[in-house]
Design a protein around this motif. Structure first.
Motif, PDB file in Angstrom:
ATOM      1  N   GLY A  43       0.883  -1.314   0.008  1.00 51.16           N
ATOM      2  CA  GLY A  43      -0.119  -0.092  -0.009  1.00 51.16           C
ATOM      3  C   GLY A  43       0.824   1.230   0.086  1.00 51.16           C
ATOM      4  O   GLY A  43       0.337   2.377  -0.300  1.00 51.16           O
ATOM      5  N   PHE A  44       1.969   1.228   0.394  1.00 47.31           N
ATOM      6  CA  PHE A  44       3.031   2.512   0.415  1.00 47.31           C
ATOM      7  C   PHE A  44       3.845   2.276  -0.758  1.00 47.31           C
ATOM      8  O   PHE A  44       4.820   3.271  -0.667  1.00 47.31           O
ATOM      9  CB  PHE A  44       3.749   2.192   1.760  1.00 47.31           C
ATOM     10  CG  PHE A  44       2.724   2.521   3.046  1.00 47.31           C
ATOM     11  CD1 PHE A  44       2.335   3.611   3.262  1.00 47.31           C
ATOM     12  CD2 PHE A  44       2.625   1.380   3.891  1.00 47.31           C
ATOM     13  CE1 PHE A  44       1.552   3.816   4.301  1.00 47.31           C
ATOM     14  CE2 PHE A  44       1.789   1.660   5.084  1.00 47.31           C
ATOM     15  CZ  PHE A  44       1.213   3.016   4.992  1.00 47.31           C
ATOM     16  N   SER A  45       3.968   1.418  -1.770  1.00 42.33           N
ATOM     17  CA  SER A  45       4.889   1.238  -2.897  1.00 42.33           C
ATOM     18  C   SER A  45       4.684   2.598  -3.809  1.00 42.33           C
ATOM     19  O   SER A  45       5.955   3.100  -4.106  1.00 42.33           O
ATOM     20  CB  SER A  45       4.587  -0.016  -3.804  1.00 42.33           C
ATOM     21  OG  SER A  45       3.120   0.308  -4.342  1.00 42.33           O
ATOM     22  N   GLU A  46       3.937   3.452  -3.701  1.00 42.61           N
ATOM     23  CA  GLU A  46       3.437   4.736  -4.352  1.00 42.61           C
ATOM     24  C   GLU A  46       4.536   5.703  -3.733  1.00 42.61           C
ATOM     25  O   GLU A  46       4.960   6.658  -4.447  1.00 42.61           O
ATOM     26  CB  GLU A  46       2.038   5.349  -4.439  1.00 42.61           C
ATOM     27  CG  GLU A  46       1.614   5.219  -3.358  1.00 42.61           C
ATOM     28  CD  GLU A  46      -0.171   5.685  -3.540  1.00 42.61           C
ATOM     29  OE1 GLU A  46      -0.532   6.627  -2.854  1.00 42.61           O
ATOM     30  OE2 GLU A  46      -0.677   4.755  -4.094  1.00 42.61           O
ATOM     31  N   TRP A  47       4.850   5.638  -2.483  1.00 42.77           N
ATOM     32  CA  TRP A  47       5.672   6.708  -1.730  1.00 42.77           C
ATOM     33  C   TRP A  47       7.083   6.202  -1.875  1.00 42.77           C
ATOM     34  O   TRP A  47       8.018   7.023  -1.622  1.00 42.77           O
ATOM     35  CB  TRP A  47       5.413   6.450  -0.282  1.00 42.77           C
ATOM     36  CG  TRP A  47       3.990   7.144  -0.075  1.00 42.77           C
ATOM     37  CD1 TRP A  47       3.069   7.268  -0.922  1.00 42.77           C
ATOM     38  CD2 TRP A  47       3.416   7.244   1.182  1.00 42.77           C
ATOM     39  NE1 TRP A  47       1.952   8.006  -0.313  1.00 42.77           N
ATOM     40  CE2 TRP A  47       2.161   7.939   1.047  1.00 42.77           C
ATOM     41  CE3 TRP A  47       3.866   7.017   2.560  1.00 42.77           C
ATOM     42  CZ2 TRP A  47       1.111   8.082   2.084  1.00 42.77           C
ATOM     43  CZ3 TRP A  47       3.008   7.294   3.537  1.00 42.77           C
ATOM     44  CH2 TRP A  47       1.598   7.883   3.346  1.00 42.77           C
ATOM     45  N   PRO A  50      12.930   7.163  -5.520  1.00 42.26           N
ATOM     46  CA  PRO A  50      14.350   7.241  -5.305  1.00 42.26           C
ATOM     47  C   PRO A  50      14.900   8.754  -4.899  1.00 42.26           C
ATOM     48  O   PRO A  50      15.612   8.766  -4.095  1.00 42.26           O
ATOM     49  CB  PRO A  50      14.998   6.834  -6.523  1.00 42.26           C
ATOM     50  CG  PRO A  50      13.977   5.989  -7.110  1.00 42.26           C
ATOM     51  CD  PRO A  50      12.559   6.346  -6.770  1.00 42.26           C
ATOM     52  N   GLU A  51      14.068   9.622  -5.482  1.00 36.62           N
ATOM     53  CA  GLU A  51      14.378  11.249  -5.137  1.00 36.62           C
ATOM     54  C   GLU A  51      14.295  11.378  -3.555  1.00 36.62           C
ATOM     55  O   GLU A  51      15.074  12.103  -2.868  1.00 36.62           O
ATOM     56  CB  GLU A  51      13.516  11.947  -5.877  1.00 36.62           C
ATOM     57  CG  GLU A  51      13.373  11.891  -7.475  1.00 36.62           C
ATOM     58  CD  GLU A  51      12.538  10.912  -7.724  1.00 36.62           C
ATOM     59  OE1 GLU A  51      11.145  10.866  -7.241  1.00 36.62           O
ATOM     60  OE2 GLU A  51      12.752  10.027  -8.666  1.00 36.62           O
ATOM     61  N   GLU A  52      13.504  10.750  -2.735  1.00 31.70           N
ATOM     62  CA  GLU A  52      13.364  10.612  -1.569  1.00 31.70           C
ATOM     63  C   GLU A  52      14.448  10.249  -0.640  1.00 31.70           C
ATOM     64  O   GLU A  52      14.497  10.494   0.434  1.00 31.70           O
ATOM     65  CB  GLU A  52      11.826  10.050  -0.812  1.00 31.70           C
ATOM     66  CG  GLU A  52      10.773  10.576  -1.726  1.00 31.70           C
ATOM     67  CD  GLU A  52      10.338  11.962  -1.328  1.00 31.70           C
ATOM     68  OE1 GLU A  52      10.714  12.288  -0.130  1.00 31.70           O
ATOM     69  OE2 GLU A  52       9.781  12.592  -1.999  1.00 31.70           O
ATOM     70  N   ASP A  53      15.149   9.332  -1.246  1.00 30.40           N
ATOM     71  CA  ASP A  53      16.461   9.045  -0.442  1.00 30.40           C
ATOM     72  C   ASP A  53      17.476   9.768  -0.015  1.00 30.40           C
ATOM     73  O   ASP A  53      18.184   9.541   0.966  1.00 30.40           O
ATOM     74  CB  ASP A  53      17.249   7.931  -1.244  1.00 30.40           C
ATOM     75  CG  ASP A  53      16.130   6.646  -1.553  1.00 30.40           C
ATOM     76  OD1 ASP A  53      15.238   6.270  -0.759  1.00 30.40           O
ATOM     77  OD2 ASP A  53      16.457   5.845  -2.326  1.00 30.40           O
ATOM     78  N   ILE A  54      17.471  10.966  -0.559  1.00 30.94           N
ATOM     79  CA  ILE A  54      18.248  12.011  -0.053  1.00 30.94           C
ATOM     80  C   ILE A  54      18.142  12.428   1.371  1.00 30.94           C
ATOM     81  O   ILE A  54      19.160  12.825   1.895  1.00 30.94           O
ATOM     82  CB  ILE A  54      18.202  13.467  -0.863  1.00 30.94           C
ATOM     83  CG1 ILE A  54      16.556  14.076  -0.806  1.00 30.94           C
ATOM     84  CG2 ILE A  54      18.464  13.143  -2.517  1.00 30.94           C
ATOM     85  CD1 ILE A  54      16.507  15.359  -1.358  1.00 30.94           C
ATOM     86  N   TYR A  55      17.080  12.324   2.035  1.00 33.71           N
ATOM     87  CA  TYR A  55      16.742  12.452   3.348  1.00 33.71           C
ATOM     88  C   TYR A  55      17.508  11.552   4.236  1.00 33.71           C
ATOM     89  O   TYR A  55      17.863  12.046   5.210  1.00 33.71           O
ATOM     90  CB  TYR A  55      15.349  12.314   3.525  1.00 33.71           C
ATOM     91  CG  TYR A  55      14.443  13.817   2.847  1.00 33.71           C
ATOM     92  CD1 TYR A  55      14.717  14.900   3.237  1.00 33.71           C
ATOM     93  CD2 TYR A  55      13.845  13.588   1.683  1.00 33.71           C
ATOM     94  CE1 TYR A  55      13.950  15.845   2.593  1.00 33.71           C
ATOM     95  CE2 TYR A  55      13.102  14.504   1.132  1.00 33.71           C
ATOM     96  CZ  TYR A  55      13.282  15.622   1.481  1.00 33.71           C
ATOM     97  OH  TYR A  55      12.667  16.794   0.738  1.00 33.71           O
ATOM     98  N   ASP A  56      17.572  10.186   3.641  1.00 29.68           N
ATOM     99  CA  ASP A  56      18.256   9.127   4.408  1.00 29.68           C
ATOM    100  C   ASP A  56      19.814   9.477   4.600  1.00 29.68           C
ATOM    101  O   ASP A  56      20.414   9.285   5.729  1.00 29.68           O
ATOM    102  CB  ASP A  56      18.387   7.949   3.610  1.00 29.68           C
ATOM    103  CG  ASP A  56      16.880   7.389   3.604  1.00 29.68           C
ATOM    104  OD1 ASP A  56      16.138   7.580   4.498  1.00 29.68           O
ATOM    105  OD2 ASP A  56      16.342   6.499   2.800  1.00 29.68           O
TER     106      ASP A  56
END
Length: 61
Positions: A43-47, A50-56
């Protein structure tokens, strides 16, 4: 069957019936929890972008 698994099986069969039943209950609850977690991931796959990995990377410094 591995040696370790055979040892665990032997120990389980030495337990009183009430403890075996409790162990089975706990194992089933753990399996159900893991199954629900796997299902929830879909259910969370749409979130998962890869661009969001910068926060990691910011948190790992």
């Amino acid at each position: 069957m591995s040696t370790k698994l055979a040892e665990i099986k032997k120990m389980i069969f030495e337990l009183p019936t009430t403890e075996i039943n409790q162990l089975l209950k706990e194992i089933n609850e753990e399996i159900i929890t893991k199954d629900f977690m796997k299902l929830a991931e879909t259910g969370f796959s749409e979130w998962d972008e890869p661009e969001e990995d910068i926060y990691d990377d910011e948190n790992n410094d």
